[in-house]
Every structure is written in C-alpha cells, then in structure tokens.
Motif scaffolding. Structure first.
Motif, PDB file in Angstrom:
ATOM      1  N   PRO A  19       1.017  -0.811   0.078  1.00 36.06           N
ATOM      2  CA  PRO A  19       0.025   0.010   0.033  1.00 36.06           C
ATOM      3  C   PRO A  19       0.981   1.311   0.113  1.00 36.06           C
ATOM      4  O   PRO A  19       0.582   2.630  -0.891  1.00 36.06           O
ATOM      5  CB  PRO A  19      -0.870  -0.016   1.837  1.00 36.06           C
ATOM      6  N   GLY A  20       1.841   1.220   0.552  1.00 35.39           N
ATOM      7  CA  GLY A  20       3.016   2.328   0.816  1.00 35.39           C
ATOM      8  C   GLY A  20       3.334   2.814  -0.674  1.00 35.39           C
ATOM      9  O   GLY A  20       3.506   3.807  -0.902  1.00 35.39           O
ATOM     10  N   THR A  21       3.728   2.009  -1.614  1.00 36.42           N
ATOM     11  CA  THR A  21       4.497   1.960  -2.730  1.00 36.42           C
ATOM     12  C   THR A  21       3.185   2.636  -4.136  1.00 36.42           C
ATOM     13  O   THR A  21       3.661   3.165  -4.619  1.00 36.42           O
ATOM     14  CB  THR A  21       4.698   0.819  -3.453  1.00 36.42           C
ATOM     15  N   PHE A 100      12.718   7.038  -2.699  1.00 35.51           N
ATOM     16  CA  PHE A 100      12.442   7.015  -1.657  1.00 35.51           C
ATOM     17  C   PHE A 100      11.870   6.322  -0.866  1.00 35.51           C
ATOM     18  O   PHE A 100      11.657   6.054   0.091  1.00 35.51           O
ATOM     19  CB  PHE A 100      11.177   8.623  -1.957  1.00 35.51           C
ATOM     20  N   ARG A 101      11.554   5.086  -1.988  1.00 31.52           N
ATOM     21  CA  ARG A 101      10.703   3.914  -1.286  1.00 31.52           C
ATOM     22  C   ARG A 101      11.378   2.725  -0.866  1.00 31.52           C
ATOM     23  O   ARG A 101      11.204   2.676   0.191  1.00 31.52           O
ATOM     24  CB  ARG A 101      10.045   3.179  -2.804  1.00 31.52           C
ATOM     25  N   VAL A 102      13.456   2.835  -1.340  1.00 33.78           N
ATOM     26  CA  VAL A 102      14.186   2.124  -0.529  1.00 33.78           C
ATOM     27  C   VAL A 102      14.297   2.861   0.376  1.00 33.78           C
ATOM     28  O   VAL A 102      14.151   1.825   1.581  1.00 33.78           O
ATOM     29  CB  VAL A 102      15.237   2.376  -1.660  1.00 33.78           C
ATOM     30  N   LEU A 103      14.812   4.798   0.717  1.00 29.20           N
ATOM     31  CA  LEU A 103      15.055   4.378   1.466  1.00 29.20           C
ATOM     32  C   LEU A 103      14.311   4.027   3.161  1.00 29.20           C
ATOM     33  O   LEU A 103      13.926   4.503   4.146  1.00 29.20           O
ATOM     34  CB  LEU A 103      14.897   5.765   2.538  1.00 29.20           C
ATOM     35  N   ASP A 104      12.168   5.169   2.330  1.00 35.09           N
ATOM     36  CA  ASP A 104      11.273   5.259   3.572  1.00 35.09           C
ATOM     37  C   ASP A 104      11.127   2.758   4.083  1.00 35.09           C
ATOM     38  O   ASP A 104      10.732   3.133   4.899  1.00 35.09           O
ATOM     39  CB  ASP A 104      10.216   4.609   2.737  1.00 35.09           C
ATOM     40  N   ILE A 105      11.844   2.130   3.156  1.00 36.63           N
ATOM     41  CA  ILE A 105      11.410   0.756   3.577  1.00 36.63           C
ATOM     42  C   ILE A 105      12.783   0.159   4.309  1.00 36.63           C
ATOM     43  O   ILE A 105      12.670  -0.653   5.467  1.00 36.63           O
ATOM     44  CB  ILE A 105      11.859  -0.499   1.965  1.00 36.63           C
ATOM     45  N   LEU A 106      13.780   0.727   4.251  1.00 32.43           N
ATOM     46  CA  LEU A 106      14.658   0.068   5.065  1.00 32.43           C
ATOM     47  C   LEU A 106      15.117   1.299   5.875  1.00 32.43           C
ATOM     48  O   LEU A 106      15.860   1.266   7.586  1.00 32.43           O
ATOM     49  CB  LEU A 106      15.905  -0.252   4.212  1.00 32.43           C
ATOM     50  N   PRO A 108      17.133   4.145   6.737  1.00 30.00           N
ATOM     51  CA  PRO A 108      18.141   4.355   7.344  1.00 30.00           C
ATOM     52  C   PRO A 108      18.467   5.648   8.388  1.00 30.00           C
ATOM     53  O   PRO A 108      17.515   6.022   8.158  1.00 30.00           O
ATOM     54  CB  PRO A 108      19.038   4.091   6.143  1.00 30.00           C
ATOM     55  N   PHE A 109      19.235   5.513   8.938  1.00 25.68           N
ATOM     56  CA  PHE A 109      19.458   6.480  10.080  1.00 25.68           C
ATOM     57  C   PHE A 109      19.538   8.480   8.819  1.00 25.68           C
ATOM     58  O   PHE A 109      20.346   7.767   7.857  1.00 25.68           O
ATOM     59  CB  PHE A 109      21.187   6.312  10.921  1.00 25.68           C
ATOM     60  N   PRO A 110      19.959   8.711   9.371  1.00 26.66           N
ATOM     61  CA  PRO A 110      18.752   9.479  10.868  1.00 26.66           C
ATOM     62  C   PRO A 110      17.246   9.250  10.312  1.00 26.66           C
ATOM     63  O   PRO A 110      16.470   9.649  11.446  1.00 26.66           O
ATOM     64  CB  PRO A 110      18.541  11.108  10.901  1.00 26.66           C
ATOM     65  N   ILE A 111      16.554   8.214   9.361  1.00 28.95           N
ATOM     66  CA  ILE A 111      14.864   8.846   9.379  1.00 28.95           C
ATOM     67  C   ILE A 111      13.956   7.809  10.249  1.00 28.95           C
ATOM     68  O   ILE A 111      13.343   8.634  10.653  1.00 28.95           O
ATOM     69  CB  ILE A 111      15.059   7.912   7.354  1.00 28.95           C
ATOM     70  N   GLY A 112      14.579   6.854  10.771  1.00 19.50           N
ATOM     71  CA  GLY A 112      14.211   5.375  11.686  1.00 19.50           C
ATOM     72  C   GLY A 112      14.310   7.091  13.252  1.00 19.50           C
ATOM     73  O   GLY A 112      13.015   6.366  13.786  1.00 19.50           O
ATOM     74  N   LEU A 113      14.722   7.547  13.337  1.00 17.42           N
ATOM     75  CA  LEU A 113      14.776   8.576  14.612  1.00 17.42           C
ATOM     76  C   LEU A 113      13.100   9.035  14.140  1.00 17.42           C
ATOM     77  O   LEU A 113      12.647   9.860  15.705  1.00 17.42           O
ATOM     78  CB  LEU A 113      15.621   9.564  14.371  1.00 17.42           C
ATOM     79  N   PHE A 114      12.802   9.399  13.377  1.00 16.87           N
ATOM     80  CA  PHE A 114      12.055  10.434  13.124  1.00 16.87           C
ATOM     81  C   PHE A 114      10.333   9.612  13.070  1.00 16.87           C
ATOM     82  O   PHE A 114       8.898  10.236  13.552  1.00 16.87           O
ATOM     83  CB  PHE A 114      12.209  11.317  12.359  1.00 16.87           C
TER      84      PHE A 114
END
Length: 142
Positions: A19-21, A100-106, A108-114
C-alpha cells in the motif's frame, strides 16, 4: 472533513499488497504539477504535512496502531518533498520514486529516528526526511 479518505490517499492505502508503494503513486502527479519551484513545494507541502498529521492521528485512534499500514498520506507528502531540490522530469520522477521507496522501507539513519516523534508527527516526519534525503541524493548525483 473525511480524515480516513485523506490518510489513505483516497483509499489507495487499502490495497492488500504494497500500500505504501501504491500510495506513493499519488505523489507523482503532485510533484509533476507543483514540484518545479522550491517555494511551491513548501507552500503546498507544509499544509499537506499538517493535514497528514491530523489524518494520521485520526487513523491511529481508530486502528489502535502506531503507524497504520493503510495510512499513505505520509508517502505522498514525503515523495513530494524530494522535489524541493530537484526539478520534476520523467527521469527524476522515476529515480525519486525508486530511491524514496528504498529509503522509506529500509529507514536508514537518521530517518528511523523521526518515527519516534509523538502522534501523527511520528507517522509523517520519517517520510518527509526520506523525501528530503531522496532529493539531496539525486541533486548530488544528477
């Protein structure tokens, strides 16, 4: 206002698979139409972010999930923010979608912090950061 309609990207978030994709696809015409000026991305993106926070909070309450899978407004807005730094062309629209989809799925730092932010901000902010990083990566490589 129909918060569920907004949060699910006109119910695209109800798709059984990815659904995200699927939801991110709504960001493509948005970026194509309005992503050609950085100030326009901010003018449209910031209010969409705030509406996304409200709709995500609504969905969190009714589903009792921290980040409901059916909520895709975060992907739509996050993808749109990638065009703060790059112009929408066929090439950048496609590359941004993949990155974007790769970064959103994985995440990586610092995305997960948010994701740790409270309420709807935790749903929305990680995708906006993923979008900004997407734009930055493409800006540096294109």
């Amino acid at each position: 206002m129909n918060w569920e309609l907004i949060a699910t990207g006109f119910y695209l978030g109800r798709f059984r698979y990815a659904p995200g994709t699927v939801g991110t696809l709504l960001g493509v015409p948005l970026a194509y139409l309005f992503g050609f000026k950085w100030w326009l991305v901010l003018l449209i993106g910031v209010p969409l972010y705030l509406i996304g926070v409200k709709s995500a909070e609504y969905m969190r309450k009714i589903t009792r999930e921290k980040d409901p899978e059916s909520v895709v407004i975060d992907e739509i807005v996050g993808y749109f923010f990638a065009f703060l730094l790059i112009e929408p062309t066929i090439k950048t629209l496609l590359l941004a979608f993949v990155v974007f989809r790769v970064l959103d799925i994985l995440k990586p730092f610092p995305i997960g912090l948010f994701e740790r932010l409270p309420g709807g901000h935790g749903v929305m902010a990680d995708d906006v950061v993923a979008g900004l990083l997407t734009g930055f990566i493409l800006y540096l490589t294109l």
